[in-house]
Motif scaffolding. Sequence first.
Motif, PDB file in Angstrom:
ATOM      1  N   ALA A  79       0.793  -1.305  -0.057  1.00  0.00           N
ATOM      2  CA  ALA A  79      -0.097  -0.117  -0.002  1.00  0.00           C
ATOM      3  C   ALA A  79       0.956   1.186   0.061  1.00  0.00           C
ATOM      4  N   VAL A  80       1.971   1.358   0.531  1.00  0.00           N
ATOM      5  CA  VAL A  80       2.686   2.435   0.718  1.00  0.00           C
ATOM      6  C   VAL A  80       4.355   2.056  -0.071  1.00  0.00           C
ATOM      7  N   ALA A  81       4.139   1.369  -0.795  1.00  0.00           N
ATOM      8  CA  ALA A  81       5.461   1.075  -1.576  1.00  0.00           C
ATOM      9  C   ALA A  81       5.894   1.937  -2.433  1.00  0.00           C
ATOM     10  N   ASP A  82       4.985   2.884  -3.022  1.00  0.00           N
ATOM     11  CA  ASP A  82       5.399   4.197  -3.658  1.00  0.00           C
ATOM     12  C   ASP A  82       5.625   5.076  -3.038  1.00  0.00           C
ATOM     13  N   GLU A  83       5.435   5.200  -1.758  1.00  0.00           N
ATOM     14  CA  GLU A  83       5.740   6.350  -0.749  1.00  0.00           C
ATOM     15  C   GLU A  83       6.943   5.926   0.183  1.00  0.00           C
ATOM     16  N   PRO A  84       8.052   6.005  -0.293  1.00  0.00           N
ATOM     17  CA  PRO A  84       9.395   5.827   0.731  1.00  0.00           C
ATOM     18  C   PRO A  84       9.363   6.507   2.061  1.00  0.00           C
ATOM     19  N   GLU A  85       9.044   7.541   1.961  1.00  0.00           N
ATOM     20  CA  GLU A  85       9.018   8.417   3.341  1.00  0.00           C
ATOM     21  C   GLU A  85       7.892   7.971   3.979  1.00  0.00           C
ATOM     22  N   LEU A  86       6.709   7.426   3.424  1.00  0.00           N
ATOM     23  CA  LEU A  86       5.775   7.299   4.365  1.00  0.00           C
ATOM     24  C   LEU A  86       6.048   5.809   5.033  1.00  0.00           C
ATOM     25  N   THR A  87       6.805   5.051   4.115  1.00  0.00           N
ATOM     26  CA  THR A  87       7.139   3.582   4.591  1.00  0.00           C
ATOM     27  C   THR A  87       7.966   3.708   5.910  1.00  0.00           C
ATOM     28  N   VAL A  88       9.073   4.808   6.002  1.00  0.00           N
ATOM     29  CA  VAL A  88      10.020   4.716   6.921  1.00  0.00           C
ATOM     30  C   VAL A  88       9.091   5.367   8.181  1.00  0.00           C
ATOM     31  N   ALA A  89       8.385   6.450   7.792  1.00  0.00           N
ATOM     32  CA  ALA A  89       7.560   7.150   8.897  1.00  0.00           C
ATOM     33  C   ALA A  89       6.539   5.770   9.630  1.00  0.00           C
ATOM     34  N   CYS A  90       5.898   5.260   8.755  1.00  0.00           N
ATOM     35  CA  CYS A  90       4.820   4.266   9.218  1.00  0.00           C
ATOM     36  C   CYS A  90       5.639   3.245  10.315  1.00  0.00           C
ATOM     37  N   GLY A  91       6.871   2.708   9.907  1.00  0.00           N
ATOM     38  CA  GLY A  91       7.546   1.983  11.045  1.00  0.00           C
ATOM     39  C   GLY A  91       7.841   2.628  12.206  1.00  0.00           C
ATOM     40  N   ALA A  92       8.291   4.043  12.080  1.00  0.00           N
ATOM     41  CA  ALA A  92       8.799   4.586  13.100  1.00  0.00           C
ATOM     42  C   ALA A  92       7.424   4.883  13.967  1.00  0.00           C
ATOM     43  N   ALA A  93       6.488   5.443  13.284  1.00  0.00           N
ATOM     44  CA  ALA A  93       5.153   5.804  13.928  1.00  0.00           C
ATOM     45  C   ALA A  93       4.360   4.601  14.848  1.00  0.00           C
ATOM     46  N   LEU A  94       4.423   3.514  13.966  1.00  0.00           N
ATOM     47  CA  LEU A  94       3.485   2.579  14.609  1.00  0.00           C
ATOM     48  C   LEU A  94       4.346   1.836  15.613  1.00  0.00           C
ATOM     49  N   MET A  95       5.616   1.892  15.710  1.00  0.00           N
ATOM     50  CA  MET A  95       6.536   1.459  17.088  1.00  0.00           C
ATOM     51  C   MET A  95       6.647   2.425  18.043  1.00  0.00           C
ATOM     52  N   ALA A  96       6.235   3.486  17.757  1.00  0.00           N
ATOM     53  CA  ALA A  96       6.593   4.671  18.842  1.00  0.00           C
ATOM     54  C   ALA A  96       5.725   4.377  20.033  1.00  0.00           C
ATOM     55  N   ASP A  97       6.383   4.630  21.286  1.00  0.00           N
ATOM     56  CA  ASP A  97       5.684   4.643  22.493  1.00  0.00           C
ATOM     57  C   ASP A  97       4.971   5.831  22.934  1.00  0.00           C
ATOM     58  N   ASP A  98       3.905   5.843  22.068  1.00  0.00           N
ATOM     59  CA  ASP A  98       2.961   7.302  21.887  1.00  0.00           C
ATOM     60  C   ASP A  98       1.799   6.699  22.340  1.00  0.00           C
ATOM     61  N   PRO A  99       0.977   7.316  23.386  1.00  0.00           N
ATOM     62  CA  PRO A  99      -0.130   6.843  23.757  1.00  0.00           C
ATOM     63  C   PRO A  99      -1.354   7.493  22.503  1.00  0.00           C
ATOM     64  N   ALA A 100      -0.962   8.481  21.845  1.00  0.00           N
ATOM     65  CA  ALA A 100      -1.709   8.917  20.825  1.00  0.00           C
ATOM     66  C   ALA A 100      -1.966   7.774  19.796  1.00  0.00           C
ATOM     67  N   VAL A 146      14.110  -5.757   2.737  1.00  0.00           N
ATOM     68  CA  VAL A 146      13.867  -6.485   1.507  1.00  0.00           C
ATOM     69  C   VAL A 146      12.788  -5.471   0.839  1.00  0.00           C
ATOM     70  N   THR A 147      12.855  -5.869  -0.578  1.00  0.00           N
ATOM     71  CA  THR A 147      11.947  -5.115  -1.505  1.00  0.00           C
ATOM     72  C   THR A 147      10.453  -5.542  -1.151  1.00  0.00           C
ATOM     73  N   TYR A 148       9.592  -4.659  -1.525  1.00  0.00           N
ATOM     74  CA  TYR A 148       7.967  -5.202  -1.571  1.00  0.00           C
ATOM     75  C   TYR A 148       7.915  -6.333  -2.475  1.00  0.00           C
ATOM     76  N   GLN A 149       8.429  -6.567  -3.392  1.00  0.00           N
ATOM     77  CA  GLN A 149       8.192  -7.562  -4.239  1.00  0.00           C
ATOM     78  C   GLN A 149       8.673  -8.869  -3.747  1.00  0.00           C
ATOM     79  N   GLU A 150       9.849  -9.050  -2.828  1.00  0.00           N
ATOM     80  CA  GLU A 150      10.397  -9.927  -1.995  1.00  0.00           C
ATOM     81  C   GLU A 150       9.315 -10.591  -0.769  1.00  0.00           C
ATOM     82  N   ILE A 151       8.661  -9.141  -0.191  1.00  0.00           N
ATOM     83  CA  ILE A 151       7.782  -9.427   0.870  1.00  0.00           C
ATOM     84  C   ILE A 151       6.484 -10.131   0.126  1.00  0.00           C
TER      85      ILE A 151
END
Length: 169
Positions: A79-100, A146-151
């Motif tokens: 879903a976010v393969a064409d959005e490299p910055e969103l991919t990185v951001a999602c990983g950081a955001a979803l793993m964040a210790d943030d109650p919000a 790994v690449t999205y194709q590999e995933i």
Amino acid sequence: MLDAGLEELRESSYANLTMRAVATRAGVSPASAYTYFPSKSALVAAVYLRFLCDLPLHTGVNDATRTRVSATLRDMAVAVADEPELTVACGAALMADDPAVAPLREQIGEEVSRRIAAALGPGWPRAVKSTLQMMFAGALMTARFVTYQEIAGQLDRAVELILGESAAG
């Protein structure tokens, strides 16, 4: 706010993303922006949730269960393969210790579960659905290595192992 957040990510990075810049782009005050999203992690998680919700459902009864489930997991993974910055951001955001982020993680989990259940169709044990969910979550964690194709290929093989040959037709 979601569109503005995505545009800011496209032009910058998660590390440089600020709610003030997103608010300015969205044409709202920073105070209003924080009312909707208390943190940039919450904003990014909401952007990812919107990407998931916009995906098609694979429920065609003429398709094999394994085909429907593989298509569903592939769609969610890329879903976010064409959005490299969103991919990185999602990983950081979803793993964040943030109650919000916690309620958004829950909504994302519910959306993933709903999509897997729709693709499986009726009659599958709960353990199959939860195994597919856990496998998908693990696949997302590898997106930085790994690449999205590999995933996508690995997801297909995992679905085959989980559902077995009997689900092919």
